[in-house]
Write an enzyme that holds these catalytic residues in place. Structure first.
Site, PDB file in Angstrom:
ATOM      1  NE  ARG A 289      -1.190  -4.830  -1.180  1.00 24.21           N
ATOM      2  CZ  ARG A 289      -1.839  -3.851  -0.891  1.00 24.21           C
ATOM      3  NH1 ARG A 289      -2.726  -3.487  -1.820  1.00 24.21           N
ATOM      4  NH2 ARG A 289      -1.707  -3.120  -0.006  1.00 24.21           N
TER       5      ARG A 289
ATOM      6  CB  THR B 272       2.464   0.567   6.235  1.00 22.25           C
ATOM      7  OG1 THR B 272       1.168   0.519   6.641  1.00 22.25           O
ATOM      8  CG2 THR B 272       3.670   0.191   7.347  1.00 22.25           C
TER       9      THR B 272
ATOM     10  CG  ASP C  20       5.455  -6.463   8.905  1.00 21.46           C
ATOM     11  OD1 ASP C  20       6.753  -5.838   9.003  1.00 21.46           O
ATOM     12  OD2 ASP C  20       4.677  -6.694   9.593  1.00 21.46           O
TER      13      ASP C  20
ATOM     14  N   GLY D  90       0.741  -1.124   0.079  1.00 20.69           N
ATOM     15  CA  GLY D  90       0.034   0.061   0.272  1.00 20.69           C
ATOM     16  C   GLY D  90       0.921   1.334   0.119  1.00 20.69           C
TER      17      GLY D  90
ATOM     18  CG  ASP E  43       1.039  -2.813  10.292  1.00 17.48           C
ATOM     19  OD1 ASP E  43       1.847  -2.368   9.384  1.00 17.48           O
ATOM     20  OD2 ASP E  43       0.274  -3.465   9.538  1.00 17.48           O
TER      21      ASP E  43
ATOM     22  NE  ARG F 295      -7.252  -5.822   4.256  1.00 15.66           N
ATOM     23  CZ  ARG F 295      -6.676  -5.714   3.137  1.00 15.66           C
ATOM     24  NH1 ARG F 295      -5.880  -6.618   2.781  1.00 15.66           N
ATOM     25  NH2 ARG F 295      -7.199  -4.691   2.180  1.00 15.66           N
TER      26      ARG F 295
ATOM     27  CG  ASP G 242      -2.241  -0.117   8.253  1.00 17.18           C
ATOM     28  OD1 ASP G 242      -2.937   0.833   7.880  1.00 17.18           O
ATOM     29  OD2 ASP G 242      -2.427  -1.079   7.465  1.00 17.18           O
TER      30      ASP G 242
END
Ligand code: ADP
Ligand code: F6P
Length: 324
Positions: free
Chosen positions: A76, A129, A107, A15, A133, A175, A131
């Site tokens: 992707r 990212t 990741d 992303g 994360d 997500r 996120d």
């Protein structure tokens, strides 16, 4: 074992995130400063396999700092998750004289980088990212812009929600990670946050809190729901049926991934990108640049991928205390 590199590639993968362009600029200019040649690999690993490879110089990255998205595009690529795809990727690097690749992504992208490193292509990851994360790093490029975009949008929803004395469920990205939801929970003074790491599916408890809030005179009820939990529209219908309070769902979606990067994203991206190129120049491989305990550091990719990150419990408890 350090291997001398002369030419490096840079790609963005997974992303996109605001600030990726600042990272690309820093990689290119630092590498050139260190005497390396730089090639841009378009569309992540997909572009590597289709040999979409362009020469980059200092001017290729002029005037991009303030732009959202990524000038290298992103994608992707399923083929690259296979051993054959990875072997082909390594062969293409050798064919183009690419000794190493800086991979800007999350990741999944770092897993790919680890595979390339094992095949003899030096790789350095940069956390990109929205996120937040990536377990080894307290910061990921794009988070600050995304969370500010979401916060501003939620403020607007809140105005109309108050005017109509409604309940609003606002779905933010994430997500598997609830950091955007947690931060917006604080920043927007939400009544509730539903985080993938914490939500137990107890909708009745959520409904009871909405009813209590209304009895205490609250004119609106803002619930921030992370994408990983989802189902905001059907949840809104059930809440309205159970409480009698008009309820609307708003899904913020990909607007959170775009827009002009904030100062914080530009600065972190610049420093992380530069650090990645410096590691490349030192002949390092299979590393991820990270921000930890107030310093820019780097980790072995496999070690980084084995780390776990969770929503800090004390922050979650403080959130709940502040809404009472
Ligand atoms: P992110 O990097 O943001 O986590 P993805 O999980 O979609 O995003 O991964 C981006 C790309 O990285 C994938 O499309 C794929 O090409 C590559 N990738 C992901 N997992 C692996 C893996 N286990 N091995 C090799 N490549 C991978
Ligand atoms: O990784 C960032 C992220 O925005 C996640 O929060 C989200 O689940 C995912 O990307 C969505 O990606 P896309 O819609 O581009 O496939």
């Amino acid at each position: 074992m350090a291997k001398a590199v002369k030419t490096i590639g840079v790609l963005t993968s997974g992303g996109d995130a605001p600030g990726m362009n600042a990272a690309i600029r820093a990689v290119v200019r630092t590498a050139i400063h260190e005497g390396l040649k730089v090639k841009g690999i378009m569309r992540g690993y997909a572009g590597l396999l289709s040999e979409e490879i362009v020469d980059m110089d200092s001017t290729s990255v002029s005037d991009i700092m303030h732009r959202g998205g990524t000038i290298l595009y992103t994608a992707r690529c399923m083929e690259f998750t296979t051993p054959e795809g990875q072997e082909l990727g390594a062969q293409i690097c050798r064919k183009h004289g690419i000794d190493g690749i800086v991979v800007i992504g999350g990741d999944g992208s770092f897993r790919g980088a680890g595979k390339l490193a094992a095949l003899g292509i030096n790789t350095i990851g940069v956390p990109g990212t929205i996120d937040l994360d990536i377990a080894c790093s307290e910061y990921t490029i794009g988070f600050d812009t995304a969370v500010n975009t979401a916060m501003e949008a939620i403020d607007k929803v809140r105005d109309t929600s108050t005017s109509h004395e409604r309940c609003s469920i606002i779905e933010v990205m994430g997500r598997n990670a609830g950091y955007i939801a947690l931060w917006c929970g604080f920043a927007n003074g939400a009544e509730d946050i539903l985080l993938p790491e914490r939500y137990d599916g107890n909708e009745q408890a959520l409904i009871n809190r909405i009813i209590d809030n209304r009895k205490r005179g609250k004119k609106h009820n803002i619930i921030i729901n992370a994408e990983g939990i989802g189902h905001s529209t059907s949840m809104a219908r059930r809440i309205e049926a159970a409480t009698g309070i008009e309820t609307r769902a708003t899904i913020l979606g990909h607007m959170q991934r775009g827009g002009t990067p904030t100062c914080k994203d530009r600065v972190y991206a610049s420093i992380m990108g530069a650090k990645a190129a410096l590691l490349m120049a030192e002949g390092k491989s299979n590393r991820v640049v990270a921000y930890k305990n107030g310093a820019y550091v780097d980790f072995d990719i496999q070690e980084a991928l084995s780390m776990k990150k969770d929503i800090p419990e004390d922050q979650y408890e403080i959130f709940k205390m502040l809404v009472r």
